[in-house]
Design an enzyme around this catalytic site. Sequence first.
Site, PDB file in Angstrom:
ATOM      1  N   ARG A  63       0.811  -1.224   0.000  1.00  0.00           N
ATOM      2  CA  ARG A  63       0.000   0.000   0.000  1.00  0.00           C
ATOM      3  C   ARG A  63       0.840   1.269   0.000  1.00  0.00           C
ATOM      4  NH1 ARG A  63      -2.687  -3.306   3.881  1.00  0.00           N
ATOM      5  NH2 ARG A  63      -4.748  -4.007   3.172  1.00  0.00           N
ATOM      6  N   LYS A 206      16.210 -25.236   6.842  1.00  0.00           N
ATOM      7  CA  LYS A 206      17.549 -25.235   7.433  1.00  0.00           C
ATOM      8  C   LYS A 206      18.323 -26.473   6.982  1.00  0.00           C
ATOM      9  CE  LYS A 206      16.211 -22.564  11.491  1.00  0.00           C
ATOM     10  NZ  LYS A 206      17.012 -21.381  11.147  1.00  0.00           N
ATOM     11  N   GLU A 240      15.326 -19.721  22.498  1.00  0.00           N
ATOM     12  CA  GLU A 240      15.702 -18.415  21.977  1.00  0.00           C
ATOM     13  C   GLU A 240      16.133 -17.523  23.136  1.00  0.00           C
ATOM     14  OE1 GLU A 240      13.056 -17.086  18.394  1.00  0.00           O
ATOM     15  OE2 GLU A 240      11.726 -17.923  19.916  1.00  0.00           O
ATOM     16  N   HIS A 264       6.918 -25.757  14.211  1.00  0.00           N
ATOM     17  CA  HIS A 264       8.331 -26.131  14.168  1.00  0.00           C
ATOM     18  C   HIS A 264       8.609 -27.456  14.872  1.00  0.00           C
ATOM     19  CE1 HIS A 264       8.672 -22.254  12.571  1.00  0.00           C
ATOM     20  NE2 HIS A 264       9.048 -21.582  13.628  1.00  0.00           N
ATOM     21  N   LYS A 354      11.247 -18.450  25.007  1.00  0.00           N
ATOM     22  CA  LYS A 354      11.912 -17.178  24.718  1.00  0.00           C
ATOM     23  C   LYS A 354      12.637 -16.686  25.959  1.00  0.00           C
ATOM     24  CE  LYS A 354       9.019 -15.571  20.919  1.00  0.00           C
ATOM     25  NZ  LYS A 354      10.158 -15.557  19.986  1.00  0.00           N
TER      26      LYS A 354
END
Length: 505
Positions: A63, A206, A240, A264, A354
């Site tokens: 946009r 990967k 992570e 995943h 995380k």
Amino acid sequence: MSTRVAAIAPPAAPAARKAAPPCAMVIFGATGDLTRRKLVPALYNLAHTGLLPESFAAVGFARRPWSDAMFRDEMSRGVAEFSRLAPLDHLRWERFGAQLEYLEGGFDDPAAYARLSERLTELDRERGLAGNRLFYLAVPPAEVPTILHRLKGAGLIYPPDGGSWSRAIVEKPFGRDLESARALNGLLARVLHESQTFRIDHYLGKETVQNILVFRFANSIWEPLWNRRYVDYVEICAAETIGVGTRGRFYEQTGVLRDIVQSHLLEVLSLTAMEPPTTGGADDIRTEKLKVLNALRDPPEDTIARDIVLGQYRGYRDETDVAPDSVTATYAALRVFVDNWRWQGVPFYLRTGKKMAKRVTEISLHMRAIPLVLFGRGDLGDRIEPNVLTLRIQPDEGIAVRFACKVPGLDLQVGTVAMDMNYLETFGGEPPEAYERLLLDAMRGDATLFSRRDAVEASWAWITPILQYFERHPPLGLPNYGPGSWGPECALELMRRDRRAWREL
């Protein structure tokens, strides 16, 4: 004690590299972060290595009122920052950048699609693209139906049995539960044939995820051990160090079970547990993965709280667009069973989160302990650790095997040795980025590393009752782990009950 290992023979000469066929790639949502960080750098890398066709064009569709020059400038900065082949090769960029164009338009504006169709027809004549189209939907899920219907209405999607092809890559999440996944798949089926539909999960691109198949099925030494007779349990970890960052609104709607576990981790589990496929064809491989998903044991409601631990890092509720009393999980640990002949009774422990202590994704097969110590000393049995085979997916890609060995000397002492193969040291050079492989495969029409409709629905069918349980019974005591830790203390109890412990990473 650890020792590195290297290739003992040079790799077999690779087959001639096959470039993608001529095509135009249209990126919807081209001004977003994914395009700048991943998609265009991947295309540049493919061009750099000679795998992008000479007859190629990438058209950004969004946009914002950008010009071609503005789009190219922004993408050049993205490539310079995020390409694995940095610094930017300006001569190569000039050649590649000329293949980038931009078209301003709303996703629901029929006139914009008419302009897109007209421009693609011109590019066919100018660059010999043969009418081939690859549409990449780098947009929120709510925009997908509108874009697909507009593409169909503009005649930009056509049957797969013609001379030219049209395909669409759809980003996850593929729904948020079984019902919505079925609805999305129904929409895709009305617009596209399944062979034209590429549901992308970047984990599957990967290099080391793909190597799971090669490691298992190209080495006769491992396959006889890859079953319940020799494997005590399996760990799959995806940790992570970062938090949710600016994705607070998205994460509040998804949480770790939808964002990581359903896609995943279940994908990696199915590759780890699948049977050998009849051939290396895409559908044969995906069918074997589907069998694993269908064999996942449905957890009875009264065992969910015992077999699944959820957590939230301290500070999550202070992130942008996160509710101050949020019960959204950023950590999950699960005990899962695959009820088939090969894996019956072997627990698969999944762990993801995380803001954890280390960024790491790996699979570890813990082998059964020896039944009897045969060295004349019973106390040695307490120091002989079971063998562990570890496949590291990221960031230190490699394979390690832990086994017992006699320590040199006059007395009998047993030590543990880890033989470790590192991809970078063994083969040299950086492996291709996941999006390079996935974009190239989509252009070639190879769907091996993309999710099939039935597998998507099978994974949602398994996890939806778990999601519904935690919606009725939100986890208590959140937040329950500190940034930089390995998750909540209660996750340790999940393993202790089975007289096991999480592997030290």
